[in-house]
Design a protein around this motif. Structure first.
Motif, PDB file in Angstrom:
ATOM      1  N   CYS A  33       0.828  -1.201   0.000  1.00  0.00           N
ATOM      2  CA  CYS A  33       0.000   0.000   0.000  1.00  0.00           C
ATOM      3  C   CYS A  33       0.869   1.260   0.000  1.00  0.00           C
ATOM      4  O   CYS A  33       0.585   2.232  -0.713  1.00  0.00           O
ATOM      5  CB  CYS A  33      -0.929   0.004   1.213  1.00  0.00           C
ATOM      6  N   VAL A  34       1.927   1.242   0.803  1.00  0.00           N
ATOM      7  CA  VAL A  34       2.831   2.396   0.844  1.00  0.00           C
ATOM      8  C   VAL A  34       3.459   2.616  -0.533  1.00  0.00           C
ATOM      9  O   VAL A  34       3.497   3.747  -1.040  1.00  0.00           O
ATOM     10  CB  VAL A  34       3.913   2.200   1.919  1.00  0.00           C
ATOM     11  N   LYS A  35       3.947   1.546  -1.145  1.00  0.00           N
ATOM     12  CA  LYS A  35       4.588   1.650  -2.455  1.00  0.00           C
ATOM     13  C   LYS A  35       3.627   2.146  -3.530  1.00  0.00           C
ATOM     14  O   LYS A  35       3.994   2.921  -4.407  1.00  0.00           O
ATOM     15  CB  LYS A  35       5.174   0.301  -2.866  1.00  0.00           C
ATOM     16  N   ALA A  36       2.372   1.682  -3.436  1.00  0.00           N
ATOM     17  CA  ALA A  36       1.382   2.043  -4.460  1.00  0.00           C
ATOM     18  C   ALA A  36       0.682   3.361  -4.164  1.00  0.00           C
ATOM     19  O   ALA A  36      -0.077   3.861  -5.002  1.00  0.00           O
ATOM     20  CB  ALA A  36       0.341   0.932  -4.587  1.00  0.00           C
ATOM     21  N   GLY A  37       0.901   3.911  -2.975  1.00  0.00           N
ATOM     22  CA  GLY A  37       0.231   5.157  -2.609  1.00  0.00           C
ATOM     23  C   GLY A  37      -1.248   4.963  -2.348  1.00  0.00           C
ATOM     24  O   GLY A  37      -2.058   5.850  -2.645  1.00  0.00           O
ATOM     25  N   VAL A  38      -1.595   3.825  -1.754  1.00  0.00           N
ATOM     26  CA  VAL A  38      -2.995   3.487  -1.500  1.00  0.00           C
ATOM     27  C   VAL A  38      -3.244   3.456   0.008  1.00  0.00           C
ATOM     28  O   VAL A  38      -2.483   2.826   0.747  1.00  0.00           O
ATOM     29  CB  VAL A  38      -3.353   2.111  -2.106  1.00  0.00           C
ATOM     30  N   GLY A  64       9.079   0.073   6.136  1.00  0.00           N
ATOM     31  CA  GLY A  64       7.941   0.075   5.235  1.00  0.00           C
ATOM     32  C   GLY A  64       7.615   1.446   4.670  1.00  0.00           C
ATOM     33  O   GLY A  64       7.194   1.570   3.519  1.00  0.00           O
ATOM     34  N   CYS A  65       7.796   2.499   5.482  1.00  0.00           N
ATOM     35  CA  CYS A  65       7.365   3.828   5.026  1.00  0.00           C
ATOM     36  C   CYS A  65       8.360   4.957   5.310  1.00  0.00           C
ATOM     37  O   CYS A  65       8.077   6.104   4.980  1.00  0.00           O
ATOM     38  CB  CYS A  65       6.028   4.200   5.674  1.00  0.00           C
ATOM     39  N   SER A  66       9.514   4.665   5.896  1.00  0.00           N
ATOM     40  CA  SER A  66      10.450   5.731   6.259  1.00  0.00           C
ATOM     41  C   SER A  66      10.972   6.493   5.058  1.00  0.00           C
ATOM     42  O   SER A  66      11.322   7.663   5.150  1.00  0.00           O
ATOM     43  CB  SER A  66      11.628   5.172   7.053  1.00  0.00           C
ATOM     44  N   ALA A  67      10.988   5.821   3.889  1.00  0.00           N
ATOM     45  CA  ALA A  67      11.471   6.490   2.679  1.00  0.00           C
ATOM     46  C   ALA A  67      10.323   7.069   1.853  1.00  0.00           C
ATOM     47  O   ALA A  67      10.540   7.675   0.824  1.00  0.00           O
ATOM     48  CB  ALA A  67      12.262   5.505   1.820  1.00  0.00           C
ATOM     49  N   ALA A  68       9.075   6.881   2.336  1.00  0.00           N
ATOM     50  CA  ALA A  68       7.915   7.358   1.575  1.00  0.00           C
ATOM     51  C   ALA A  68       7.743   8.867   1.707  1.00  0.00           C
ATOM     52  O   ALA A  68       8.158   9.465   2.692  1.00  0.00           O
ATOM     53  CB  ALA A  68       6.655   6.669   2.070  1.00  0.00           C
TER      54      ALA A  68
END
Length: 256
Positions: A141-146, A252-256
């Motif tokens: 979800c993080v990678k896909a922006g969902v 999972g999301c630190s680089a988002a």
């Protein structure tokens, strides 16, 4: 998009609510929800998402219906025992509202297929019973922006939260549980027991949380309350909320 007259009649009780209205009902009709797990949480969540008029549903589950499921997984009957849950759930949806677009994926979400399963999703609702799958879904979800609606239950305690780890400053599900649960050896309701009505409460609240995501920025109900974990106590009824902050070192999301 405009709603046909018969759809206006069907969702009249939604549309009359100022917090939803016609704008909100159109948003629901245009939404695509990916439901991970069609079991105890997924069954009531699906029923209320379909009843709300969510226009497109992707149903993901690799399990088959067992007789022990019937005590809480409300879309199945004894005649469904032995059949794939995703396929039976899709058939239920088609009977309930033939206008909805529904697709069954009779398999598990994995790193290699997650992006395809989540494609074009408005929100993912994860009600599965496997931590490894939950973390795969969260990372995807993080990678896909969902956005992700996460729902879980253990005996008489339920948890529901909306996560948007792809957004700056917002936490993801992995920020909550960390990396310790990537293995597939988690507790199950077969070992711990579960009350059917309690699962229904959590599934209904999860559907409500997903609706909030769909309506974000469109109606007064559209407040996803990102990163707020709602804890439902069933044994001595109560509800409390805790904030899940973004972990600066979350992989999972630190680089988002």
């Amino acid at each position: 998009m405009t709603l046909a007259e018969d759809r206006l009649d069907r969702f009249a009780r939604h549309i009359v609510l100022p917090e939803i209205g016609g704008v909100g009902q159109v948003a629901l009709a245009e939404a695509h929800v990916v439901l991970i797990g069609c079991g105890g949480i997924g069954s009531p969540a699906l029923q209320y998402l379909a009843a709300a008029g969510v226009g497109r549903l992707t149903l993901v589950d690799d399990d088959v219906v067992d007789a022990s499921n019937l005590q809480r997984q409300t879309i199945y009957t004894a005649a469904d025992v032995g059949r794939l849950k995703a396929e039976v759930a899709a058939e239920w949806t088609a009977r309930f509202d033939p206008i909805l677009k529904v697709r069954a994926h009779a398999g598990r979400v994995r790193d290699e297929n997650a992006a395809q399963i989540l494609q074009d999703a408005t929100v993912v609702l994860d009600g599965c019973d496997n931590f490894a799958t939950r973390l795969v879904v969260s990372d995807a979800c993080v990678k896909a922006g969902v956005p992700l609606t996460s729902a879980a239950i253990g005996r008489f305690q339920g948890q529901v939260a909306n996560f948007a780890g792809h957004r700056e400053g917002e936490s993801c599900y992995r920020c909550f549980v960390g990396d310790a649960f990537d293995a597939e050896d988690c507790d199950t309701c077969a070992a711990d027991g579960v009350l059917g009505a309690m699962v229904g409460m959590v599934g209904s609240m999860a559907a409500m949380a997903a609706v909030r995501v769909i309506l974000e920025g469109k109606t007064a109900l559209g407040d996803p309350q990102w990163g707020k974990l709602h804890l439902i106590e069933g044994l001595v009824p109560s509800l409390r909320t805790m904030r899940i902050v973004k972990d600066a070192e979350c992989r999972g999301c630190s680089a988002a």
